[in-house]
Write an enzyme that holds these catalytic residues in place. Structure first.
Site, PDB file in Angstrom:
ATOM      1  N   LYS A  13       0.864  -1.186   0.000  1.00 28.14           N
ATOM      2  CA  LYS A  13       0.000   0.000   0.000  1.00 28.14           C
ATOM      3  C   LYS A  13       0.891   1.223   0.000  1.00 28.14           C
ATOM      4  CE  LYS A  13      -4.477   0.858   0.144  1.00 28.14           C
ATOM      5  NZ  LYS A  13      -5.581   0.012  -0.354  1.00 28.14           N
TER       6      LYS A  13
HETATM    7  P1  NAD Z   1     -12.906   7.551  -3.016  1.00 27.43           P
HETATM    8  O1  NAD Z   1     -11.904   8.602  -2.710  1.00 27.43           O
HETATM    9  O2  NAD Z   1     -13.276   7.307  -4.418  1.00 27.43           O
HETATM   10  O3  NAD Z   1     -14.246   7.828  -2.180  1.00 27.43           O
HETATM   11  C1  NAD Z   1     -14.261   8.017  -0.805  1.00 27.43           C
HETATM   12  C2  NAD Z   1     -15.660   8.473  -0.423  1.00 27.43           C
HETATM   13  O4  NAD Z   1     -15.747   8.575   1.013  1.00 27.43           O
HETATM   14  C3  NAD Z   1     -16.021   9.855  -0.975  1.00 27.43           C
HETATM   15  O5  NAD Z   1     -17.388   9.843  -1.343  1.00 27.43           O
HETATM   16  C4  NAD Z   1     -15.808  10.762   0.224  1.00 27.43           C
HETATM   17  O6  NAD Z   1     -16.582  11.948   0.139  1.00 27.43           O
HETATM   18  C5  NAD Z   1     -16.292   9.858   1.311  1.00 27.43           C
HETATM   19  N1  NAD Z   1     -15.862  10.272   2.640  1.00 27.43           N
HETATM   20  C6  NAD Z   1     -14.686  10.806   3.008  1.00 27.43           C
HETATM   21  N2  NAD Z   1     -14.709  11.096   4.316  1.00 27.43           N
HETATM   22  C7  NAD Z   1     -15.932  10.710   4.761  1.00 27.43           C
HETATM   23  C8  NAD Z   1     -16.559  10.738   6.033  1.00 27.43           C
HETATM   24  N3  NAD Z   1     -15.945  11.236   7.104  1.00 27.43           N
HETATM   25  N4  NAD Z   1     -17.807  10.228   6.129  1.00 27.43           N
HETATM   26  C9  NAD Z   1     -18.418   9.727   5.045  1.00 27.43           C
HETATM   27  N5  NAD Z   1     -17.886   9.689   3.833  1.00 27.43           N
HETATM   28  C10 NAD Z   1     -16.653  10.176   3.702  1.00 27.43           C
HETATM   29  O7  NAD Z   1     -12.343   6.212  -2.324  1.00 27.43           O
HETATM   30  P2  NAD Z   1     -12.686   4.706  -2.707  1.00 27.43           P
HETATM   31  O8  NAD Z   1     -11.692   4.253  -3.699  1.00 27.43           O
HETATM   32  O9  NAD Z   1     -14.134   4.573  -2.962  1.00 27.43           O
HETATM   33  O10 NAD Z   1     -12.300   3.981  -1.335  1.00 27.43           O
HETATM   34  C11 NAD Z   1     -13.197   3.886  -0.242  1.00 27.43           C
HETATM   35  C12 NAD Z   1     -12.768   2.746   0.657  1.00 27.43           C
HETATM   36  O11 NAD Z   1     -12.749   1.524  -0.105  1.00 27.43           O
HETATM   37  C13 NAD Z   1     -11.361   2.867   1.250  1.00 27.43           C
HETATM   38  O12 NAD Z   1     -11.347   2.233   2.511  1.00 27.43           O
HETATM   39  C14 NAD Z   1     -10.508   2.067   0.274  1.00 27.43           C
HETATM   40  O13 NAD Z   1      -9.307   1.607   0.861  1.00 27.43           O
HETATM   41  C15 NAD Z   1     -11.464   0.931  -0.021  1.00 27.43           C
HETATM   42  N6  NAD Z   1     -11.181   0.186  -1.257  1.00 27.43           N
HETATM   43  C16 NAD Z   1     -11.101   0.829  -2.469  1.00 27.43           C
HETATM   44  C17 NAD Z   1     -10.878   0.078  -3.623  1.00 27.43           C
HETATM   45  C18 NAD Z   1     -10.859   0.699  -4.993  1.00 27.43           C
HETATM   46  O14 NAD Z   1     -10.785  -0.057  -5.976  1.00 27.43           O
HETATM   47  N7  NAD Z   1     -10.949   2.002  -5.147  1.00 27.43           N
HETATM   48  C19 NAD Z   1     -10.686  -1.304  -3.527  1.00 27.43           C
HETATM   49  C20 NAD Z   1     -10.792  -1.918  -2.289  1.00 27.43           C
HETATM   50  C21 NAD Z   1     -11.034  -1.157  -1.164  1.00 27.43           C
END
Ligand code: NAD
Length: 429
Positions: free
Chosen positions: A115
């Site tokens: 990561k």
């Molecule tokens: P992203 O940046 O695309 O979206 C994050 C979202 O969370 C946004 O809508 C943001 O406004 C919201 N957010 C931020 N702070 C917040 C809060 N305090 N309360 C509520 N919402 C809040 O990120 P993502 O890629 O969707 O990742 C989200 C989670 O999923 C993370 O834990 C990431 O590690 C995990 N994840 C992502 C992927 C991927 O392919 N992108 C894969 C596996 C896991």
């Protein structure tokens, strides 16, 4: 094997890393593994911290700090996202890298876990500044990344454009195009069909499996779903649930929560978001505004935390009204909340299974890039579903065998695969 004395660097006050280590200790207690092997798998293999300058639009220079951690590389090159957030710190990156090791092993991908992240609020920077930052960060990481070494992907705060800049910077450095150095790229430079939607889609594949296992026979329109986070994972999970006819009653992002007990129009909300100057749902009408804390406690059948770590805690877990929790985010549930959910009979589909769709299609993208032979979306989704359902079955079989919850079962399954591979390879020299 003899256990080593744990250096003080490995004591942590970071709740996310504490959670990852706690989960690990719990899972390995069910496996009869040598102490030295347990220690070896617990700690990161290598870590890099970089401080680097970025020229801002104003002409000034700002110094940023970033990290890359390779947790375990026994099963193959390391794989894991790059996060841009003001909350990033080395311990958080260590935790996320560790979870990547278990996630890749759980879905049987030939990868280790990694990561990375930069301490930055991406919403506070122009496209040019983000490009400068990403390119300089990539060049700082070049000693660690490569298509056979370590392959980054998007995570919170980063996206396909970020990966395009990383791929270009790496390629310019080596002198030829290397699409397979990152995944989650735009399709026109070697990305895979379906990667953008993969994590959210996989979350819903797991939700459907869990509902099936719980013998829920209601029709989708009578099953209410709440999604925390409306980024890549949350908005795609919400969209897929909505498209399948589920009643998505609430979603949230950084601007707060949006609730309509009769169901939200997710397509409309996504359109609104793409046009929003604040890059958030701020100002969206057609829903009642609630706080992010309230959202987690609203009545629903399924809760999908898809934003941040540490959202479900010992403090709020007893007030959660969902019957099923499917973790889109990494580490949204603290160990005390896990205990409460187990006692209350609430099923939690753990992160390393529920959000593994992302890394699975990243693997497809890497394979397609190396072979220069690309599949259509149907093929991607068909293969994705098969892998996730097989992993789900492996986890439930382990849960029955050891009489544990799904998280512990997922970790037992994954950690044991890494352990057995390590024993087969042996320790060098
Ligand atoms: P992203 O940046 O695309 O979206 C994050 C979202 O969370 C946004 O809508 C943001 O406004 C919201 N957010 C931020 N702070 C917040 C809060 N305090 N309360 C509520 N919402 C809040 O990120 P993502 O890629 O969707 O990742 C989200 C989670 O999923 C993370 O834990 C990431 O590690 C995990 N994840 C992502 C992927 C991927 O392919 N992108 C894969 C596996 C896991």
């Amino acid at each position: 094997m003899v256990a080593h004395v744990v250096p003080s660097i490995h004591t942590t006050s970071d709740p996310t890393y504490q959670t990852a280590l706690h989960q690990y200790d719990r899972a390995v207690s069910y496996l009869n593994l040598p102490d030295g092997l347990v220690e070896f798998m617990k700690w990161p293999r290598r870590e890099l911290t970089v401080n680097f300058p970025v020229r801002l639009d104003s002409g000034e220079t700002q110094i940023f700090t970033g990290f890359r951690v390779h947790h375990n590389t026994v099963l193959g090159p390391s794989k894991g996202g790059i996060r841009y957030s003001t909350h990033v710190n080395l311990d958080e990156v260590r935790a996320l890298a560790m979870w990547m090791s278990w996630k890749c092993a759980l879905v049987n991908l030939p990868y280790g876990g990694a990561k990375g992240g930069v301490i930055v609020d991406p919403r506070a920077h122009s496209l040019m500044e983000l490009s400068n930052l990403t390119r300089r960060f990539t060049s700082e990481l070049i000693i660690l990344i490569g298509p056979k070494i370590d392959i980054p992907a998007p995570d919170m705060g980063t996206n396909a454009q970020t990966m395009a800049w990383m791929m270009d910077t790496y390629s310019m450095t080596v002198g030829y195009s290397v699409p397979a150095v990152v995944t989650g790229k735009p399709i026109n430079i070697g990305g895979s069909a379906g990667r953008e939607e993969a994590t959210g889609r996989g979350v819903i594949v797991c939700m459907l499996e869990a509902l099936r296992q719980q013998n829920v026979i209601k029709s989708p329109k009578d099953i209410s779903v709440i999604v925390q986070g409306f980024g890549n994972v949350g908005s795609n999970a919400a969209q897929r649930a909505y498209d399948l006819g589920f009643k998505v009653v609430a979603v949230s992002d950084i601007s707060g929560g949006y609730y309509n007990k009769n169901g939200l129009n997710i397509r409309d909300m996504r359109d609104y978001l793409t046009k929003s100057p604040t890059k958030s749902l701020e100002g969206y009408r057609g829903a009642e505004k609630v706080t992010n804390a309230e959202l987690l406690e609203l009545p629903c059948d399924v809760l999908i935390p898809a934003a941040l770590e540490g959202q479900l805690t010992g403090e709020n877990a007893s007030r959660v009204r969902a019957k099923l929790i499917v973790e889109g985010a990494n580490g949204p549930t603290m160990p005390e909340a896990d205990d409460i959910f187990r006692d209350r009979g609430i099923m939690v589909v753990p992160d390393i299974l529920a959000n593994a769709g992302g890394v699975t299609v990243s693997y497809f993208e890497w394979v397609q890039g190396l072979q220069e032979f690309f599949w259509d979306e149907d093929e991607v989704y068909r293969r994705l579903e098969r892998i996730l359902i097989r992993a789900f079955d492996d986890v439930t079989a382990t849960a029955e065998r050891y009489n544990v919850d799904l998280r512990t079962a997922a970790q037992i399954t994954a950690i044991n695969r890494v352990a057995q591979a390590t024993l087969t390879r042996g320790f060098y020299p």
